[in-house]
Structures are given as structure tokens and as C-alpha cells.
Design a protein around this motif. Structure first.
Motif, short mmCIF file in Angstrom:
data_model
loop_
_atom_site.label_atom_id
_atom_site.label_comp_id
_atom_site.label_asym_id
_atom_site.label_seq_id
_atom_site.Cartn_x
_atom_site.Cartn_y
_atom_site.Cartn_z
N ALA A 106 0.84 -1.20 0.00
CA ALA A 106 0.00 0.00 0.00
C ALA A 106 0.87 1.24 0.00
N SER A 107 0.54 2.18 -0.86
CA SER A 107 1.31 3.42 -0.93
C SER A 107 0.77 4.45 0.04
N CYS A 108 -0.42 4.22 0.54
CA CYS A 108 -0.98 5.13 1.54
C CYS A 108 -1.87 4.33 2.47
N SER A 109 -2.17 4.91 3.63
CA SER A 109 -2.99 4.23 4.62
C SER A 109 -4.32 4.94 4.75
N PRO A 110 -5.43 4.27 4.50
CA PRO A 110 -6.72 4.90 4.58
C PRO A 110 -7.10 5.22 6.01
N SER A 111 -7.92 6.25 6.21
CA SER A 111 -8.34 6.62 7.56
C SER A 111 -9.42 5.70 8.07
N ALA A 112 -10.12 5.02 7.18
CA ALA A 112 -11.13 4.05 7.57
C ALA A 112 -10.91 2.78 6.79
N ALA A 113 -11.31 1.67 7.37
CA ALA A 113 -11.06 0.40 6.72
C ALA A 113 -11.84 0.30 5.42
N PRO A 114 -11.24 -0.25 4.36
CA PRO A 114 -11.97 -0.46 3.12
C PRO A 114 -13.06 -1.49 3.33
N SER A 115 -14.01 -1.51 2.43
CA SER A 115 -15.12 -2.45 2.57
C SER A 115 -14.70 -3.85 2.18
N ALA A 116 -15.37 -4.83 2.75
CA ALA A 116 -15.13 -6.23 2.42
C ALA A 116 -16.47 -6.93 2.38
N ALA A 117 -16.53 -8.03 1.66
CA ALA A 117 -17.78 -8.75 1.51
C ALA A 117 -18.01 -9.73 2.65
N PRO A 118 -19.25 -9.95 3.04
CA PRO A 118 -19.55 -10.98 4.02
C PRO A 118 -19.15 -12.35 3.48
N LYS A 119 -18.68 -13.24 4.36
CA LYS A 119 -18.34 -14.59 3.94
C LYS A 119 -18.51 -15.52 5.13
N THR A 120 -18.35 -16.81 4.89
CA THR A 120 -18.63 -17.77 5.95
C THR A 120 -17.42 -18.62 6.34
N GLU A 121 -16.31 -18.51 5.62
CA GLU A 121 -15.13 -19.31 5.95
C GLU A 121 -13.92 -18.40 6.12
N PHE A 122 -13.16 -18.65 7.18
CA PHE A 122 -12.05 -17.77 7.53
C PHE A 122 -10.81 -18.58 7.88
N ASN A 123 -9.66 -18.03 7.56
CA ASN A 123 -8.37 -18.65 7.86
C ASN A 123 -7.60 -17.79 8.86
N ILE A 124 -7.16 -18.41 9.94
CA ILE A 124 -6.42 -17.71 10.99
C ILE A 124 -5.05 -18.37 11.13
N GLY A 125 -3.98 -17.59 10.99
CA GLY A 125 -2.63 -18.12 11.12
C GLY A 125 -2.14 -18.07 12.56
N TRP A 126 -1.38 -19.08 12.93
CA TRP A 126 -0.78 -19.08 14.28
C TRP A 126 0.58 -19.77 14.21
N SER A 127 1.40 -19.48 15.22
CA SER A 127 2.71 -20.12 15.33
C SER A 127 2.91 -20.54 16.79
N ILE A 128 3.84 -21.44 17.01
CA ILE A 128 4.01 -22.04 18.33
C ILE A 128 4.65 -21.06 19.32
N TYR A 129 3.96 -20.89 20.42
CA TYR A 129 4.41 -20.06 21.55
C TYR A 129 3.46 -20.39 22.70
N ALA A 130 3.96 -20.40 23.91
CA ALA A 130 3.14 -20.82 25.06
C ALA A 130 1.81 -20.07 25.11
N GLY A 131 1.84 -18.77 24.91
CA GLY A 131 0.64 -17.97 25.01
C GLY A 131 -0.35 -18.15 23.88
N TRP A 132 0.06 -18.83 22.82
CA TRP A 132 -0.83 -19.06 21.68
C TRP A 132 -1.28 -20.51 21.55
N MET A 133 -0.79 -21.40 22.41
CA MET A 133 -1.16 -22.81 22.29
C MET A 133 -2.63 -23.10 22.60
N PRO A 134 -3.34 -22.21 23.31
CA PRO A 134 -4.78 -22.45 23.45
C PRO A 134 -5.52 -22.55 22.11
#
Length: 364
Positions: free
Chosen positions: A25-53
Motif C-alpha cells: 500500500a502506498s498510503c494508509s486509509p483513515s477508515a477500513a476499506p469495505s469487504a464482503a460478508p463470507k462464511t469461511e475464515f483462515n487464521i494463522g498461528w505459530s508455536i508459543y506458550a501464550g498461543w497454544m490455546p
């Protein structure tokens, strides 16, 4: 103890990662851009004691329980390289990721990706420390070469420690050392100062003549571990935030229990992280978990968070992590209660307490 690259939270961002993020991105918007509703999401994680839950919740069916409640699907995706997980989130591969407050600021937010921190999960309460050989006072670090992962939370900890001792960054010389190599490097007779995080920290502290002269326990609340989500995605899909909060706090309640079920949950988390229950419990002792959503929301609302993020952004800017920026104010941050830090017209990191409060009020 065997230390592997996959058993750590490798808390740093290289200049190359920053440049790649900024290219998005060449600039940062003051408000988040729009996104479409959806039903499936991907969340990334890596190993660390505080993230193992998170992976434990997936294994135990807690993720599915809460996702089903809101009619969505959540895929928790392990990435063995922490920086790569944040980079992939920044590039849009993930809808959310587990990340430290510093890296949330210097990678996605500095790259123009509007990001919301919806769960303040924990803070390092001794997981990070400064070690010296042949001395038991931080003042003795003056003039030494300090081995650490440069431009990392370790580097930030060193800077904060030097401040408390009335010293400057120029009073030491840092030697960039990867997390995989730092234990071996510190074994060398001519290396007498280092900064590290667990589990390497505990191994290095075990050497004869080594003293820990400063730790993250002396700057509580400054090294935070978060769950962040793309702001536009969250705005279009608030049920994702509700499900993630439900998952987190149900798992927190379970792992805090001192009965057989709680012990079994922690043992499962230890196994998922590639270590023993005993070692995992030791790591938890130096990790202050915000198990109570009221406490987590209070931490997000507290003036101390603004002060912390001021220190973090000033350090990051001083080390060139806001590439191309003319001041530390270039990356705007928003906090609960309409508080802002930096340029309010270019906010790309938002601390959103709403989902923690829903959990606290029993309204999920």
C-alpha cells in the motif's frame, strides 16, 4: 532441552519483511476499506506458550462449537515461521493471525493493512531477559557486545533496560544473532552479554556465572501477544470476532482449572508445542495470561496501553521500521474511547475491546 525453530515465537521483523509489507500500500486509509460478508475464515498461528490455546481449542472441538454457533467455519493454520505467518496475513492469505503488539505495528499496520487487535491474550512476564556473564548488575553491560535478534522484541527490551540504568543504546554494540543460533553463540567464552526469550533464555541462564539482570517482568504489559483480524473483514463479518472471543475465553477457563481436566488440557497444549508438560508449565509461569475477559478489556482500555504503544512506535521509528516515514506519527493507532496516537487520518492499527467486553458481559 532440545530447541528447534518450530518451538519458538520468533519475535522479529526483518527489513525485507517491512519492505514487502510497505509495497502492499502506498498510503494508509483513515477508515477500513469495505469487504464482503463470507462464511469461511483462515487464521494463522505459530508455536508459543501464550498461543497454544488456539490449536488445542481446534483439537478439542471448541473452535467448531463456536464457529457452528455463528454459522461460519474457522480454519486455524499453523505456520512454523512466525514472521512468515505475519507476512502471509499482511499479504491477505489469512483473515487474522497471532502476533505481538510490536510486530502488528511494524508489519501489517506500517504496510498500510488496516488491522484490529480484538483479543489481548497475554504479556511477557519474564519470558524475555537480558543476561550477563560475570556480573549481576545491568550497569555492567556498558561497553559490551550484546548478542540478540536485532530489530526484535529483544532489541526493544534491551533499549528499555538501558533506559532504567541511565544508559544509551550507544553504550553497547549489538550483534545480530538468530534465535536458532543464540544459545550456541552465548556458549562461546568471549560472548558475555545477550538478550533472549524462552525457551532459549532458560537454557542460557543455566550456564555457570550467568545472571539475568533485566527481564520483561520489569516492564509488565509492554510485550503483548494479540489476536488480530483484518479490519475490513471484521467489519463485514462481526460474527468472526464473536466466535474467536468465545473460543479463547472458553479455552482459557479450561486451562486455568487445577483439576484433571485442566491438567489434561495443558498437557495437550504442551504436546502440540513439542515439549513436556513440565516445561510448558514453566513457560506459562512467565506468561501473564488474560484469562478473564474483564481484565483483558481493562488492559485494552487503560491509559497504560497508549503509553506502551508510544514507546513501541518511537523505538520502531528510531530503528527505521517505518520505512520512508518522516516521523513516528506516520502510522496512526486507535484505542477504545476514541483515543488516537499518531496521524488520525491514517489509522491502521486499532485496539478493539468490543468482543472482549461481550465475553465479559456473557453476551456472546
Amino acid at each position: 532441552m532440545t530447541i528447534t525453530a518450530t518451538s519458538l515465537r520468533a519475535k522479529f521483523a526483518t527489513a525485507g519483511v517491512i519492505a514487502a509489507a510497505l509495497a502492499l500500500a502506498s498510503c494508509s486509509p483513515s477508515a477500513a476499506p469495505s469487504a464482503a460478508p463470507k462464511t469461511e475464515f483462515n487464521i494463522g498461528w505459530s508455536i508459543y506458550a501464550g498461543w497454544m490455546p488456539w490449536p488445542y481449542a481446534q483439537q478439542a472441538g471448541i473452535v467448531k462449537k463456536w464457529a457452528d454457533k455463528y454459522g461460519i467455519k474457522i480454519n486455524l493454520v499453523q505456520v512454523n515461521d512466525y514472521v512468515e505467518s505475519v507476512n502471509q496475513y499482511t499479504a491477505g492469505k489469512f483473515d487474522g493471525v497471532t502476533v505481538t503488539n510490536m510486530d502488528a505495528l511494524t508489519i501489517p499496520a506500517a504496510g498500510g493493512k488496516d488491522t484490529s487487535a480484538i483479543i489481548v491474550g497475554d504479556y511477557s512476564n519474564g519470558n524475555d531477559g537480558i543476561l550477563l556473564k560475570g556480573a549481576n548488575s545491568l550497569a555492567a553491560i556498558k561497553g559490551r557486545q550484546v548478542y540478540l535478534v536485532e530489530l526484535s522484541v529483544s532489541h526493544y527490551l534491551l533499549t528499555r533496560g538501558l533506559e532504567t540504568a541511565g544508559l544509551k543504546s550507544t553504550d553497547v554494540k549489538t550483534v545480530n544473532t538468530s534465535d536458532a543460533d543464540i544459545v550456541g553463540a552465548f556458549n562461546a567464552p568471549d560472548v558475555n552479554a545477550a538478550v533472549a526469550w524462552n525457551p532459549q533464555l532458560s537454557v542460557m541462564k543455566g550456564q555457570a556465572g550467568v545472571s539475568e539482570v533485566f527481564s520483561s517482568a520489569q516492564i509488565p504489559g509492554e510485550i503483548l501477544d494479540l489476536m488480530v483480524v483484518d479490519t475490513a473483514t471484521l467489519k463485514a463479518n462481526p460474527n468472526l470476532g464473536k466466535a474467536l472471543a468465545g473460543i479463547w475465553y472458553e479455552t482459557m477457563a479450561l486451562m486455568q482449572r487445577q483439576d484433571a481436566q485442566g491438567k489434561a488440557a495443558r498437557a495437550a497444549m504442551a504436546k502440540l508445542s513439542g515439549t513436556t508438560p513440565e516445561v510448558f508449565d514453566q513457560q506459562l509461569k512467565t506468561t501473564f495470561l488474560y484469562a478473564d475477559p474483564k481484565a483483558a478489556a481493562a488492559a485494552a482500555d487503560a491509559p497504560a496501553l497508549v503509553s506502551t504503544m508510544t514507546k513501541v512506535r518511537d523505538f520502531s521509528f528510531s530503528k527505521g521500521l517505518f520505512k520512508g516515514a518522516s516521523s513516528a506519527d506516520a502510522v496512526g493507532m486507535a484505542f477504545p474511547g476514541a483515543k488516537t496516537l499518531g496521524d488520525p487520518a491514517h489509522v491502521t492499527l486499532r485496539f478493539d475491546d468490543s468482543f472482549m467486553k461481550l465475553a465479559a458481559d456473557g453476551k456472546l
